[in-house]
Design a protein around this motif. Structure first.
Motif, mmCIF file in Angstrom:
data_model
loop_
_atom_site.group_PDB
_atom_site.id
_atom_site.type_symbol
_atom_site.label_atom_id
_atom_site.label_comp_id
_atom_site.label_asym_id
_atom_site.label_seq_id
_atom_site.Cartn_x
_atom_site.Cartn_y
_atom_site.Cartn_z
ATOM 1 N N GLU A 108 -0.678 13.376 3.732
ATOM 2 C CA GLU A 108 -0.559 13.387 2.273
ATOM 3 C C GLU A 108 -0.786 12.007 1.683
ATOM 4 O O GLU A 108 -1.358 11.857 0.599
ATOM 5 N N MET A 109 -0.374 10.985 2.396
ATOM 6 C CA MET A 109 -0.581 9.612 1.923
ATOM 7 C C MET A 109 -2.061 9.243 2.009
ATOM 8 O O MET A 109 -2.605 8.582 1.111
ATOM 9 N N LEU A 110 -2.740 9.681 3.067
ATOM 10 C CA LEU A 110 -4.164 9.396 3.207
ATOM 11 C C LEU A 110 -4.979 10.079 2.105
ATOM 12 O O LEU A 110 -6.012 9.558 1.663
ATOM 13 N N PRO B 219 1.768 17.983 -4.612
ATOM 14 C CA PRO B 219 1.163 19.299 -4.341
ATOM 15 C C PRO B 219 2.210 20.400 -4.360
ATOM 16 O O PRO B 219 3.348 20.216 -3.965
ATOM 17 N N ALA B 220 1.803 21.560 -4.827
ATOM 18 C CA ALA B 220 2.737 22.690 -4.924
ATOM 19 C C ALA B 220 3.243 23.079 -3.545
ATOM 20 O O ALA B 220 2.521 23.001 -2.554
ATOM 21 N N ALA B 221 4.498 23.491 -3.503
ATOM 22 C CA ALA B 221 5.084 23.888 -2.232
ATOM 23 C C ALA B 221 4.454 25.169 -1.715
ATOM 24 O O ALA B 221 4.079 26.056 -2.480
ATOM 25 N N ASN B 222 4.335 25.274 -0.404
ATOM 26 C CA ASN B 222 3.877 26.509 0.209
ATOM 27 C C ASN B 222 5.029 27.496 0.244
ATOM 28 O O ASN B 222 6.152 27.144 0.590
ATOM 29 N N VAL B 223 4.792 28.680 -0.164
ATOM 30 C CA VAL B 223 5.825 29.703 -0.165
ATOM 31 C C VAL B 223 5.590 30.616 1.026
ATOM 32 O O VAL B 223 4.518 31.218 1.170
ATOM 33 N N ASP C 242 9.002 17.684 3.443
ATOM 34 C CA ASP C 242 8.147 17.569 4.626
ATOM 35 C C ASP C 242 7.653 16.140 4.822
ATOM 36 O O ASP C 242 7.621 15.631 5.945
ATOM 37 N N LEU C 243 7.267 15.467 3.734
ATOM 38 C CA LEU C 243 6.811 14.092 3.866
ATOM 39 C C LEU C 243 7.960 13.196 4.320
ATOM 40 O O LEU C 243 7.785 12.333 5.198
ATOM 41 N N ALA C 244 9.146 13.404 3.746
ATOM 42 C CA ALA C 244 10.318 12.630 4.169
ATOM 43 C C ALA C 244 10.604 12.877 5.646
ATOM 44 O O ALA C 244 10.897 11.941 6.407
ATOM 45 N N GLY C 245 10.509 14.135 6.072
ATOM 46 C CA GLY C 245 10.751 14.453 7.471
ATOM 47 C C GLY C 245 9.738 13.807 8.401
ATOM 48 O O GLY C 245 10.079 13.369 9.505
ATOM 49 N N GLN C 246 8.485 13.730 7.955
ATOM 50 C CA GLN C 246 7.466 13.062 8.760
ATOM 51 C C GLN C 246 7.770 11.571 8.898
ATOM 52 O O GLN C 246 7.593 10.991 9.973
ATOM 53 N N PHE C 247 8.202 10.960 7.806
ATOM 54 C CA PHE C 247 8.580 9.544 7.874
ATOM 55 C C PHE C 247 9.690 9.353 8.901
ATOM 56 O O PHE C 247 9.618 8.463 9.760
ATOM 57 N N LEU D 140 0.826 -1.205 0.000
ATOM 58 C CA LEU D 140 0.000 0.000 0.000
ATOM 59 C C LEU D 140 0.860 1.255 0.000
ATOM 60 O O LEU D 140 0.624 2.185 -0.793
ATOM 61 N N SER D 141 1.863 1.314 0.868
ATOM 62 C CA SER D 141 2.727 2.497 0.917
ATOM 63 C C SER D 141 3.493 2.677 -0.388
ATOM 64 O O SER D 141 3.667 3.803 -0.871
ATOM 65 N N THR D 142 3.967 1.570 -0.955
ATOM 66 C CA THR D 142 4.682 1.648 -2.232
ATOM 67 C C THR D 142 3.788 2.217 -3.324
ATOM 68 O O THR D 142 4.197 3.108 -4.082
ATOM 69 N N LEU D 143 2.577 1.721 -3.409
ATOM 70 C CA LEU D 143 1.642 2.196 -4.436
ATOM 71 C C LEU D 143 1.311 3.671 -4.251
ATOM 72 O O LEU D 143 1.219 4.432 -5.227
ATOM 73 N N LYS D 144 1.131 4.083 -3.010
ATOM 74 C CA LYS D 144 0.815 5.487 -2.752
ATOM 75 C C LYS D 144 1.977 6.400 -3.148
ATOM 76 O O LYS D 144 1.771 7.471 -3.735
ATOM 77 N N ILE D 145 3.211 5.990 -2.832
ATOM 78 C CA ILE D 145 4.374 6.806 -3.214
ATOM 79 C C ILE D 145 4.500 6.884 -4.726
ATOM 80 O O ILE D 145 4.755 7.954 -5.295
#
Length: 327
Positions: A95-97, A322-326, A227-232, A52-57
């Motif tokens: 983001e994965m959800l 998703p576009a980065a927040n500036v 940010d997603l990498a940091g959350q992981f 599931l995680s692989t498919l989502k990434i």
């Protein structure tokens, strides 16, 4: 007219841990890599979670066309259940959800069968990157040794050559690394196969703890990918409380070898073999030429260069992210 980028065909075999999923994200950020497919070893994961995680990434990064196959060969020395369950947190990140995974790319054959067929059809020699146990590839090499020329190089996060291992079990003396220990016979098969093997052992990864300074550096990128990498990685801060409290860039370093300049690490070679029985099952050890098989391994890394490279790659963007927040 600029020269056309020559892309390296890669099969990525992982075992679903947090650092494996981060490695998939890192690999997908490399422009020179042509990812032929992803295979999963049911080792430091529960396979449904890893799939599931692989498919989502893959979906999140616009790579939903990349084939994914799950392995079904068990290892004799299972990872602790709490370790296997811990990566479930990855596909529970916001983001994965929000990402509805594409499933059309799921292969209805076992991972080792898929690898075998892909190597048979490969137009040029393939790099096999493995961040879990080597069981799937070893099964192929055992059945089809004639496929060895189809493999350019095997980059494997496995082993502990001149440092202590990280296996702490009642019947083990602590000399082995977990990926090699999960399936010691597969480890020996790979070592003895004659393919071009480059180990990324604990000797090198011990220089790269996931410390707060690294996480702060990554957070400064302020991009959705970073940010997603940091959350992981944040989920790993207390991931292994049993006998060590530090998570390392184990799989990330192995993946980085595919993209780093050669000045960022040093490689040595020598004759080694692998033990398949207690009290040192899975230990990869130096030996004389007459008793071993020649492999390469990474013995030193420029830790700052590796961290800089990883942050740089995760500071990029994917077309569908998703576009980065500036700020």
């Amino acid at each position: 007219m600029p020269a056309k980028l020559t892309r390296t065909p890669v099969i990525f075999d992982h075992d679903g841990g947090i650092d494996d999923l981060l490695s998939l994200m890192l690999l997908l950020s490399m422009d020179h890599v042509d990812l032929l497919g992803v295979t999963i070893t049911p080792a430091d994961c529960y396979p449904d979670d890893a799939l599931l995680s692989t498919l989502k990434i893959l979906t999140l990064t616009g790579n939903g066309h990349v084939p994914v196959a799950t392995g079904n060969i068990p290892g004799p020395n299972p990872f602790p259940p709490e370790w296997r369950a811990q990566p479930r947190v990855c596909h529970s990140m916001p983001e994965m959800l929000r990402t509805q995974e594409i499933t059309d790319n799921v292969q209805f054959v076992a991972a080792d069968i898929w690898i075998e067929e892909t190597l048979k059809q490969a137009e040029s020699p393939v790099t096999v990157l493995m961040t879990g146990p080597c069981t799937n590839l070893s099964a192929v090499l055992s059945r089809q040794p004639a496929l060895k020329p189809a493999i350019k190089e095997v980059i494997w996060m496995g082993g502990a050559i001149d440092v202590k291992g990280n296996v702490a079990m009642h019947d083990h003396n602590g000399t082995a690394e977990w990926n090699a220990y999960w399936d010691p016979c597969a480890t020996r098969t790979l070592i003895q196969s004659g393919v071009n093997v480059c180990l990324v052992p604990l000797d090198a990864t011990n220089a790269l703890p996931v410390d707060r300074a690294f996480l702060i550096q990554l957070a400064q990128s302020r991009t959705p990918v970073a940010d997603l990498a940091g959350q992981f990685w944040a989920a790993t801060v207390t991931a292994i409380p049993s006998y060590e409290f530090t998570y390392f860039l184990w799989d990330i370093l192995a993946t980085s070898i595919a993209g780093l300049p050669e000045t960022a690490f040093s490689k040595t070679s020598g004759y080694v073999n692998a033990s398949v029985s207690t009290p040192d099952a899975g230990r990869i050890f130096r030996c004389e030429k007459s008793e071993g098989h020649k492999v390469n391994w990474i013995d030193r890394v420029d830790a700052d260069a590796v961290r800089k490279y990883v942050v740089q790659q995760f500071s990029g963007t994917f077309d569908t992210f998703p576009a980065a927040n500036v700020n």
